[in-house]
Design a protein around this motif. Structure first.
Motif, mmCIF file in Angstrom:
data_model
loop_
_atom_site.group_PDB
_atom_site.id
_atom_site.type_symbol
_atom_site.label_atom_id
_atom_site.label_comp_id
_atom_site.label_asym_id
_atom_site.label_seq_id
_atom_site.Cartn_x
_atom_site.Cartn_y
_atom_site.Cartn_z
ATOM 1 N N VAL A 115 0.859 -1.184 0.000
ATOM 2 C CA VAL A 115 0.000 0.000 0.000
ATOM 3 C C VAL A 115 0.894 1.233 0.000
ATOM 4 O O VAL A 115 1.784 1.374 0.844
ATOM 5 N N MET A 116 0.673 2.135 -0.959
ATOM 6 C CA MET A 116 1.444 3.366 -1.062
ATOM 7 C C MET A 116 0.492 4.553 -1.151
ATOM 8 O O MET A 116 -0.618 4.418 -1.679
ATOM 9 N N ALA A 117 0.927 5.687 -0.625
ATOM 10 C CA ALA A 117 0.115 6.908 -0.686
ATOM 11 C C ALA A 117 0.975 8.069 -1.159
ATOM 12 O O ALA A 117 2.162 8.163 -0.822
ATOM 13 N N ARG A 118 0.356 8.938 -1.953
ATOM 14 C CA ARG A 118 1.040 10.150 -2.389
ATOM 15 C C ARG A 118 0.031 11.287 -2.453
ATOM 16 O O ARG A 118 -1.146 11.089 -2.772
ATOM 17 N N ALA A 119 0.494 12.497 -2.133
ATOM 18 C CA ALA A 119 -0.390 13.672 -2.104
ATOM 19 C C ALA A 119 0.086 14.718 -3.094
ATOM 20 O O ALA A 119 1.265 14.782 -3.457
ATOM 21 N N GLY A 120 -0.852 15.555 -3.513
ATOM 22 C CA GLY A 120 -0.551 16.700 -4.361
ATOM 23 C C GLY A 120 -1.260 17.923 -3.817
ATOM 24 O O GLY A 120 -2.305 17.807 -3.165
ATOM 25 N N ASN A 121 -0.695 19.109 -4.078
ATOM 26 C CA ASN A 121 -1.328 20.315 -3.546
ATOM 27 C C ASN A 121 -1.885 21.201 -4.657
ATOM 28 O O ASN A 121 -1.803 20.883 -5.851
ATOM 29 N N ALA A 122 -2.430 22.344 -4.256
ATOM 30 C CA ALA A 122 -3.166 23.202 -5.175
ATOM 31 C C ALA A 122 -2.288 23.943 -6.166
ATOM 32 O O ALA A 122 -2.801 24.506 -7.142
ATOM 33 N N ILE A 123 -0.977 23.959 -5.965
ATOM 34 C CA ILE A 123 -0.096 24.635 -6.927
ATOM 35 C C ILE A 123 0.705 23.632 -7.751
ATOM 36 O O ILE A 123 1.700 23.995 -8.382
ATOM 37 N N GLY A 124 0.288 22.375 -7.731
ATOM 38 C CA GLY A 124 0.903 21.375 -8.600
ATOM 39 C C GLY A 124 2.091 20.637 -8.024
ATOM 40 O O GLY A 124 2.696 19.807 -8.715
ATOM 41 N N GLN A 125 2.440 20.893 -6.777
ATOM 42 C CA GLN A 125 3.527 20.143 -6.148
ATOM 43 C C GLN A 125 3.020 18.764 -5.738
ATOM 44 O O GLN A 125 1.848 18.594 -5.400
ATOM 45 N N ALA A 126 3.912 17.779 -5.750
ATOM 46 C CA ALA A 126 3.522 16.413 -5.408
ATOM 47 C C ALA A 126 4.651 15.715 -4.690
ATOM 48 O O ALA A 126 5.828 16.103 -4.794
ATOM 49 N N GLN A 127 4.292 14.675 -3.951
ATOM 50 C CA GLN A 127 5.315 13.840 -3.329
ATOM 51 C C GLN A 127 6.163 13.163 -4.397
ATOM 52 O O GLN A 127 5.755 13.033 -5.551
ATOM 53 N N VAL A 128 7.324 12.710 -3.968
ATOM 54 C CA VAL A 128 8.279 12.142 -4.916
ATOM 55 C C VAL A 128 8.496 10.655 -4.644
ATOM 56 O O VAL A 128 8.303 10.170 -3.534
ATOM 57 N N ALA A 129 8.891 9.933 -5.701
ATOM 58 C CA ALA A 129 9.179 8.504 -5.577
ATOM 59 C C ALA A 129 10.549 8.260 -4.955
ATOM 60 O O ALA A 129 10.781 7.218 -4.332
ATOM 61 N N LYS A 130 11.459 9.229 -5.119
ATOM 62 C CA LYS A 130 12.807 9.100 -4.573
ATOM 63 C C LYS A 130 13.206 10.432 -3.958
ATOM 64 O O LYS A 130 12.996 11.490 -4.550
#
Length: 402
Positions: A366-381
């Motif tokens: 199970v993996m989770a990732r988030a993004g915000n309102a200005i287009g930033q997102a969590q990274v894989a590395k």
């Protein structure tokens, strides 16, 4: 110079105040996978005075991490809130004699009652996160406090706006930064005092507070009693605890904790808010919290039954607002949207939930990732840097489906 007798007395007092008389016997905590091997040997689960058991990574100065189980609640209780200090001499401040020195055109010396009564109170729900949160997961490992996931917490802060206090003192027209200092000190004279500065614009932001309440109660001693700086969206290095001094500056602060510490390679991270007066060609001060999320309902190794499974967690960022959370149950090959929970404000943890149906017995990623309102997102590395800052890799757990 500090004499030997004074040093020993000071050391004894600090140790007694910080770690003597734990509420529970020391036990081994559940640690995040991937930490340096030595952490498992040295870390213990221990309660400081006024706290529930936290993960002790160091005691002088005290650095205690919040266990992951606490984050099942979107608001972090005061007695479970992480503890992070840079200097070991942390005085027990008497609220009746405490005062805040504010320099300016008309210098002020404010008592706690004046701070509460002479300025309009303001509240904000905001995440306080150590800049080095998850440093222990850096690959390769780097020096510093080897935090797992719990050098953070989310609270409802109440206090006076810093801009109102500065307005009463009068901000000189040539001010570019505002310097803040706390009551803590080093045990040796040569130890640099922990002094920070923030850009004038951040000091005048309506959300920047001198907080005297945390979740409806006075600040705990280990979280900055009687008053601390709260700078929503920015990492905890600027959230000065046990605040005693505020000083407008007309030139960049060149102290150790600004010029040398808490800096990241220039242009490495996608920070929207900059600290331009402190920037250099090779490095820049760390500023806002990057978008992030964790899974809170389960941990690696948990056994779950076959059938419908509800995964829950929290997401947060530097105040731009969580736009989405996605979950993968096939090792990152595909992602599906999670449902976002109630919104307590753009600086707060945001709850999320996801319904999964495991294909059968066995291991479930199970993996989770988030993004915000200005287009930033969590990274894989992780974006490697020598201090291990800004670790915001997808959170990954493995469950045992039975």
């Amino acid at each position: 110079m500090i004499g030997r007798r004074r040093l020993l007395a000071s050391t004894a007092g600090v140790v007694a105040a910080q770690v003597a008389g734990p509420a529970v016997a020391q036990t081994k905590p559940v640690l995040a996978p991937g930490l340096p091997a030595g952490v498992a040997t040295s870390a213990t689960l221990e309660a400081l005075p006024g706290k529930k058991p936290l993960i002790k990574l160091a005691y002088r100065p005290p650095n205690y991490e919040t266990p992951m189980s606490v984050f099942k609640d979107v608001i972090t209780p005061n007695d479970s809130f992480f503890v992070r200090w840079h200097l070991a001499d942390i005085p027990e401040v008497d609220a009746t004699t405490w005062s805040l020195k504010v320099e300016g055109n008309t210098p002020l010396s404010l008592t706690l009652d004046q701070l509460k009564n002479d300025f309009a109170p303001a509240e904000v729900v905001a995440v306080c996160q150590c800049s080095g949160n998850r440093r222990g997961l850096s690959n390769p490992h780097v020096p510093g406090v080897e935090w797992g996931y719990g050098a953070m917490g989310n609270a409802r802060w109440k206090g006076a706006r810093l801009k109102d206090v500065l307005a009463k003192a009068g901000v000189p027209s040539d001010t570019i930064e505002v310097q803040v200092d706390g009551a803590d000190k080093g045990l040796l004279d040569k130890t640099p005092d922990f002094v920070k500065s923030i850009p004038l614009a951040k000091a005048l932001d309506e959300n920047t507070l001198i907080a005297y309440e945390m979740n409806g109660a006075p600040l705990p001693h280990f979280n900055g009693f009687p008053a601390r700086l709260v700078i929503p969206g920015w990492t905890g290095t600027y959230w000065m605890k046990a605040l005693i001094s505020v000083k407008p500056l007309n030139k960049p602060d060149d102290g150790f904790w600004m010029k040398s510490a808490y800096r990241v390679p220039a242009t490495l991270f996608p920070s929207a808010e900059r600290f331009t007066s402190q920037e250099a060609a090779a490095s820049t001060p760390i500023t806002e919290i990057l978008v992030n999320s964790i899974i809170t309902s389960h941990a690696t190794g948990d056994k779950v039954k076959q059938g419908t499974l509800t995964i829950k967690g929290i997401a947060w960022d530097g105040g731009h607002g969580i736009q989405s959370v996605e979950v993968s149950t096939d090792g990152g090959k595909s992602w599906s949207p999670a449902a976002l929970g109630s919104d307590l404000g753009r600086f707060s943890f945001r709850e999320w939930s996801f319904t999964a149906v495991p294909p059968g017995a066995g291991k479930l990623s199970v993996m989770a990732r988030a993004g915000n309102a200005i287009g930033q997102a969590q990274v894989a590395k992780a974006l490697f840097n020598p201090a291990g800052y800004h670790h915001n890799v997808f959170h990954h757990i493995t469950l045992d489906v039975v």
